[in-house]
Design an enzyme around this catalytic site. Structure first.
Site, PDB file in Angstrom:
ATOM      1  N   LYS A   1     -13.012   2.585  -1.279  1.00  0.00           N
ATOM      2  CA  LYS A   1     -14.113   2.911  -0.374  1.00  0.00           C
ATOM      3  C   LYS A   1     -15.135   3.749  -0.837  1.00  0.00           C
ATOM      4  CE  LYS A   1     -10.888   2.765   3.576  1.00  0.00           C
ATOM      5  NZ  LYS A   1     -10.482   3.375   4.913  1.00  0.00           N
TER       6      LYS A   1
ATOM      7  N   HIS B   1       7.480 -26.546   0.559  1.00  0.00           N
ATOM      8  CA  HIS B   1       6.848 -27.929  -0.277  1.00  0.00           C
ATOM      9  C   HIS B   1       5.567 -27.380  -1.055  1.00  0.00           C
ATOM     10  CE1 HIS B   1       8.821 -30.531   2.180  1.00  0.00           C
ATOM     11  NE2 HIS B   1       8.828 -29.729   3.106  1.00  0.00           N
TER      12      HIS B   1
ATOM     13  N   GLU C   1       0.771  -1.051   0.043  1.00  0.00           N
ATOM     14  CA  GLU C   1      -0.101   0.037   0.081  1.00  0.00           C
ATOM     15  C   GLU C   1       0.781   1.134  -0.195  1.00  0.00           C
ATOM     16  OE1 GLU C   1      -3.786  -0.708   2.095  1.00  0.00           O
ATOM     17  OE2 GLU C   1      -3.490   1.190   3.066  1.00  0.00           O
TER      18      GLU C   1
HETATM   19  O1  PA5 Z   1      -3.043   1.891   5.910  1.00  0.00           O
HETATM   20  C1  PA5 Z   1      -4.287   2.179   5.763  1.00  0.00           C
HETATM   21  O2  PA5 Z   1      -4.572   3.493   6.017  1.00  0.00           O
HETATM   22  C2  PA5 Z   1      -5.490   1.451   5.337  1.00  0.00           C
HETATM   23  O3  PA5 Z   1      -5.126   0.215   5.065  1.00  0.00           O
HETATM   24  C3  PA5 Z   1      -6.323   1.626   6.619  1.00  0.00           C
HETATM   25  O4  PA5 Z   1      -5.867   1.432   7.805  1.00  0.00           O
HETATM   26  C4  PA5 Z   1      -7.752   0.786   6.319  1.00  0.00           C
HETATM   27  O5  PA5 Z   1      -8.172   1.224   5.046  1.00  0.00           O
HETATM   28  C5  PA5 Z   1      -8.628   0.991   7.478  1.00  0.00           C
HETATM   29  O6  PA5 Z   1      -8.918   2.257   7.622  1.00  0.00           O
HETATM   30  P1  PA5 Z   1      -9.628   2.887   8.998  1.00  0.00           P
HETATM   31  O7  PA5 Z   1      -8.733   2.535  10.071  1.00  0.00           O
HETATM   32  O8  PA5 Z   1      -9.757   4.471   8.627  1.00  0.00           O
HETATM   33  O9  PA5 Z   1     -10.783   2.207   9.197  1.00  0.00           O
END
Ligand code: PA5
Length: 480
Positions: free
Chosen positions: A449, A335, A306
């Site tokens: 989202k 394996h 990410e």
């Molecule tokens: O790293 C990030 O920002 C995302 O993966 C969020 O953690 C994830 O989308 C969840 O978001 P939130 O904590 O706002 O619910």
């Protein structure tokens, strides 16, 4: 609660528990033509120095780097809340996803008994821990089948306070809690972890007078394990959160070293970036040789994917960045995947994680001394076997010319896991600087989202809904 038995500020203790990185097998000298030439590393030095400087200038976006300095003020409050949960609950359920779940899952697996939930509270002193990071209806229903709501505390974690998955879970649980305990009873069964002012959870927490923890500014979801997002679930399961922070502090110190060759996170970032840019390594495998570290690979996969999976629009077109992380577990995946890692294409790096001293020793007894093909194992231990297999796999991968490196943990404990978290977070941030991208945003995730909001009719998303309808494929083709 685990007792602090070691003085983590003692140089001797720190040295003996220092996480080490062996990068020799990334180099041409070990793997041959597909490896990195030391000259490439030399040529990269100015870029590495500059990455260290530009990362320093982004301190505001990297407040996760200071959590070992800022969290100690909160540690007592976290431990008090954890004590409330430990005293009153049989079950502790985290509701969250992505960065609000992967850290807690990884931490519990790393430090707690591998069958924590089966061992029972009499032995662990802790409730059973569940981290619900999906909205599969069968999973939610199954959870409700096995927990007694009267003896359960939920911790809803969402930095944005708006993520559909987490909010849907919260709606389900809040309804159950209100029906059972009334609005005033919700407080004893629900803890909120969220931003200090943004998002809907702030108002909900106020309405129900919830115990509330804040995700500090400058701490993005995937970098949030060492703030209340991870520290509260950790403390509930009996993990020594001060030792975690001490480990992070120690690693931050090591990774502040100005000489790139002595800075572990910077070197790791540099090696991976060279592997990507010059050697076509579009895939990065993380392969811990310890079940306790299995979910550290999941946590790392999100962090790396990410943060670095980005595009940049330039005059000459769109540049795309990133390296696909692959989670692998030693020895299990020997394996399943190692055949590919040895004889497959030169499109990947493999990072092994080894553990020198496991917390348990299991000997392999004598039983078939008359069968030499089996008897050779007797007298050894599973500890020896798993490490021998790691070394053997490193050898096979190296001999087949594939770049690999090994991160060694002297032990798996709070201090070494704190180090590992900081090491990977800094490696990711430095890699972002080397690539010239923003490692701290996630526009692709936000897009998904927003599309979900539009599909489910959230106010303010009419335009997005139109966009979805206009771009949907009209005449879909199906294989079957
Ligand atoms: O790293 C990030 O920002 C995302 O993966 C969020 O953690 C994830 O989308 C969840 O978001 P939130 O904590 O706002 O619910």
């Amino acid at each position: 609660m685990t007792l602090i038995t070691r003085n983590y500020s003692s140089p001797n203790v720190r040295n003996s528990l220092r996480v080490r990185v062996d990068y020799n097998n990334m180099l041409k000298t070990a793997v041959g033509e597909h490896g990195i030439d030391e000259k490439e590393l030399e040529a990269m030095q100015p870029r590495l120095v500059s990455a260290l400087e530009t990362a320093e200038a982004k301190r505001d976006m990297m407040r996760w780097r200071d959590l070992y300095k800022t969290m100690p003020q909160l540690v007592n409050q976290i431990i008090d809340t954890a004590a409330f949960v430990r005293n009153n609950a049989e079950n502790f359920v985290v509701l969250g996803i992505g960065g609000s779940a992967l850290g807690p899952i990884a931490m519990q697996q790393a430090i707690c008994h591998l069958h924590h939930n089966d061992l029972g509270k009499e032995k662990t002193g802790s409730p059973r821990i569940f981290v619900e990071d999906n909205i599969d209806p069968e999973r939610m229903a199954a959870l409700l089948d096995v927990i007694d709501i009267d003896r359960t505390v939920f911790n809803v974690i969402t930095k944005s306070g708006s993520t559909s998955e987490t909010m849907a879970q919260l709606l389900i649980i809040t309804r159950i809690l209100i029906d059972r305990f009334g609005e005033r009873g919700v407080r004893d069964h629900l803890i909120a972890t969220t931003d200090k002012e943004k998002g809907n959870l702030v108002g909900i927490a106020k309405k129900y007078n919830l115990r509330t923890f804040i995700v500090p500014d400058g701490v993005g979801g995937r970098f949030s394990e060492l703030c209340p997002v991870g520290l509260l679930p950790a403390a509930v399961s009996g993990i020594d959160i001060r030792a975690l922070l001490a480990g992070a502090e120690y690693m931050d110190g090591l990774c502040s070293e100005a000489d790139p060759m002595k800075n572990p996170a910077l070197m790791l970032a540099g090696l991976e970036v060279l592997a990507m840019e010059n050697h076509g390594a579009n895939i990065g495998v993380l392969m811990p040789y310890a079940d306790s570290l299995k979910y550290m690979a999941d946590w790392y996969a999100q962090l790396w994917a990410e943060s670095l999976g980005k595009k940049k629009i330039t005059e000459n077109g769109t540049l795309r960045f990133g390296q696909t992380p692959v989670k692998s577990l030693g020895v299990t995946d020997q394996h399943s995947q190692v055949q590919l890692y040895t004889d497959g294409p030169f499109d990947k790096t493999i990072t092994f994680i080894g553990v020198e001293k496991f917390r348990r020793e299991v000997g392999i007894p004598h039983a078939f001394d008359d069968i030499p093909g089996v008897a050779f194992l007797s007298g050894h231990s599973l500890n020896e076997l798993i490490n021998a297999e790691r070394v053997a796999t490193e050898h096979a991968v190296t001999a087949s010319g594939h770049m690999n490196k090994t991160i060694i943990l002297p032990e798996v404990n709070e201090f070494t896991i704190g180090q590992l978290i900081m090491l990977f977070e800094l490696q990711t941030a430095f890699a972002g600087e080397l690539l010239g991208i923003d490692a701290f945003d996630q526009p692709g995730v936000e897009e998904g989202k927003n599309a979900t909001y539009a599909l489910l009719g959230k106010p303010g998303y009419d335009e997005k809904l139109k966009e979805l309808k206009n771009t949907a494929v009209k005449d879909k083709k199906y294989i079957i």
